[in-house]
Design a protein around this motif. Structure first.
Motif, mmCIF file in Angstrom:
data_model
loop_
_atom_site.group_PDB
_atom_site.id
_atom_site.type_symbol
_atom_site.label_atom_id
_atom_site.label_comp_id
_atom_site.label_asym_id
_atom_site.label_seq_id
_atom_site.Cartn_x
_atom_site.Cartn_y
_atom_site.Cartn_z
ATOM 1 N N TRP A 187 -13.819 31.629 -8.188
ATOM 2 C CA TRP A 187 -12.683 31.474 -7.289
ATOM 3 C C TRP A 187 -11.442 32.076 -7.935
ATOM 4 C CZ3 TRP A 187 -13.249 30.235 -2.395
ATOM 5 C CH2 TRP A 187 -14.350 29.482 -1.982
ATOM 6 N N THR A 188 -10.654 32.823 -7.159
ATOM 7 C CA THR A 188 -9.408 33.428 -7.627
ATOM 8 C C THR A 188 -8.235 32.747 -6.922
ATOM 9 O OG1 THR A 188 -10.536 35.549 -7.895
ATOM 10 C CG2 THR A 188 -8.119 35.581 -7.819
ATOM 11 N N LEU A 189 -7.283 32.234 -7.704
ATOM 12 C CA LEU A 189 -6.099 31.604 -7.134
ATOM 13 C C LEU A 189 -5.233 32.669 -6.461
ATOM 14 C CD1 LEU A 189 -4.351 29.026 -6.821
ATOM 15 C CD2 LEU A 189 -3.249 29.665 -8.977
ATOM 16 N N TYR A 238 -13.891 27.468 3.474
ATOM 17 C CA TYR A 238 -14.157 28.256 4.676
ATOM 18 C C TYR A 238 -15.024 29.446 4.292
ATOM 19 C CZ TYR A 238 -13.275 31.685 8.377
ATOM 20 O OH TYR A 238 -13.420 32.616 9.376
ATOM 21 N N ALA A 239 -16.005 29.758 5.138
ATOM 22 C CA ALA A 239 -16.814 30.961 4.941
ATOM 23 C C ALA A 239 -17.336 31.431 6.294
ATOM 24 C CB ALA A 239 -17.975 30.701 3.995
ATOM 25 N N ARG A 240 -17.402 32.743 6.455
ATOM 26 C CA ARG A 240 -17.971 33.315 7.673
ATOM 27 C C ARG A 240 -19.446 33.600 7.461
ATOM 28 N NH1 ARG A 240 -14.669 37.829 10.228
ATOM 29 N NH2 ARG A 240 -16.415 37.636 11.637
ATOM 30 N N TRP A 241 -20.152 33.690 8.566
ATOM 31 C CA TRP A 241 -21.585 33.961 8.545
ATOM 32 C C TRP A 241 -21.831 35.408 8.157
ATOM 33 C CZ3 TRP A 241 -25.912 31.324 8.417
ATOM 34 C CH2 TRP A 241 -27.115 31.930 8.772
ATOM 35 N N ASN A 242 -22.760 35.609 7.225
ATOM 36 C CA ASN A 242 -23.152 36.938 6.788
ATOM 37 C C ASN A 242 -24.537 37.208 7.372
ATOM 38 O OD1 ASN A 242 -24.141 39.153 5.343
ATOM 39 N ND2 ASN A 242 -22.918 38.644 3.543
ATOM 40 N N LYS A 243 -24.631 38.120 8.340
ATOM 41 C CA LYS A 243 -25.909 38.406 8.998
ATOM 42 C C LYS A 243 -26.955 38.922 8.017
ATOM 43 C CE LYS A 243 -24.040 39.617 13.518
ATOM 44 N NZ LYS A 243 -23.879 40.694 14.510
ATOM 45 N N ALA A 244 -26.511 39.758 7.081
ATOM 46 C CA ALA A 244 -27.453 40.347 6.131
ATOM 47 C C ALA A 244 -28.083 39.290 5.225
ATOM 48 C CB ALA A 244 -26.750 41.405 5.282
ATOM 49 N N LYS A 267 -13.042 31.297 1.420
ATOM 50 C CA LYS A 267 -11.709 30.839 1.044
ATOM 51 C C LYS A 267 -11.771 29.341 0.780
ATOM 52 C CE LYS A 267 -9.246 34.180 3.975
ATOM 53 N NZ LYS A 267 -9.946 35.283 3.723
ATOM 54 N N LYS A 268 -10.828 28.875 -0.041
ATOM 55 C CA LYS A 268 -10.759 27.452 -0.337
ATOM 56 C C LYS A 268 -9.293 27.059 -0.453
ATOM 57 C CE LYS A 268 -11.844 25.946 -4.544
ATOM 58 N NZ LYS A 268 -12.611 25.472 -5.709
ATOM 59 N N SER A 269 -8.948 25.904 0.109
ATOM 60 C CA SER A 269 -7.604 25.354 0.001
ATOM 61 C C SER A 269 -7.713 23.971 -0.618
ATOM 62 C CB SER A 269 -6.950 25.217 1.378
ATOM 63 O OG SER A 269 -6.893 26.464 2.011
ATOM 64 N N TYR A 295 -7.367 29.709 -2.606
ATOM 65 C CA TYR A 295 -8.291 30.498 -3.423
ATOM 66 C C TYR A 295 -9.118 31.414 -2.529
ATOM 67 C CZ TYR A 295 -7.541 26.836 -6.955
ATOM 68 O OH TYR A 295 -6.993 25.946 -7.848
ATOM 69 N N GLU A 296 -9.593 32.503 -3.102
ATOM 70 C CA GLU A 296 -10.531 33.402 -2.425
ATOM 71 C C GLU A 296 -11.678 33.721 -3.364
ATOM 72 O OE1 GLU A 296 -8.531 36.880 -1.014
ATOM 73 O OE2 GLU A 296 -7.543 35.793 0.602
ATOM 74 N N LYS A 297 -12.792 34.122 -2.757
ATOM 75 C CA LYS A 297 -13.988 34.468 -3.525
ATOM 76 C C LYS A 297 -14.559 35.750 -2.933
ATOM 77 C CE LYS A 297 -17.657 31.694 -5.498
ATOM 78 N NZ LYS A 297 -18.467 30.497 -5.337
#
Length: 166
Positions: free
Chosen positions: A147-149, A105-111, A120-122, A138-140
């Protein structure tokens, strides 16, 4: 038989995701949904907000599938009424590998004009019957970081079945 079990497991995970997302939409009043279907698969869904007799664009989801009709991607866009266009919101991708289903999962970054915000990753580990037995989250922090567990949970189907029976 193995393909059938894999399909059941994939359907199980997809139903959980869809039910969570549908509950958010259903919890709100005055929304209408339009689905676009090709080859018996929903390829797009547009959510309209109803105000009296008028409908206004609200959200749009686009779905992609692999050659086994498994969901591989979901992209969401929000309606920007000032610019009269859909703007990217988030993207989810699904990978099916050796007894695992990986959801990103990732949100759009306008910049950056890319899906690299709040990544995020599952990872769902599957057993021989292709039922989920463990879940890793996981998150990044940035596109270039590792990736961090965040969490690791075992799934006990026996306990879940007993709890549902009571």
């Amino acid at each position: 038989m193995k393909t059938t079990n894999l399909f059941k497991a994939i359907a199980f995970v997809a139903m959980i995701i869809v039910s969570v997302m549908n509950s958010e939409v259903k919890a709100q009043d005055n929304f209408i949904t339009n689905e676009e279907v090709k080859n018996d698969l929903v390829v797009a869904k547009t959510i309209f907000k109803q105000d009296g007799t008028y409908l206004y664009n609200h959200m749009r989801y686009e779905f992609t599938y692999d050659n086994e009709n498994r969901l591989t991607g979901k992209t969401a866009s929000k309606w920007d009424s000032l610019q009269s266009r859909w703007t990217p919101y988030f993207k989810m991708s699904y990978q099916y590998e050796n007894n695992e289903i990986i959801m990103s999962y990732a949100r759009w970054n306008k910049a950056h004009k890319a899906y690299d915000k709040d990544m995020k990753k599952s990872v769902y580990e599957m057993n021989e019957e292709n039922m989920p037995v463990a879940y890793k989250s996981y998150e990044k922090n940035s596109e270039k970081s590792n990736w961090t567990l965040v969490s690791y949970n075992r799934i006990d189907h026996t306990a879940n079945l007993l709890a549902m029976a009571e």
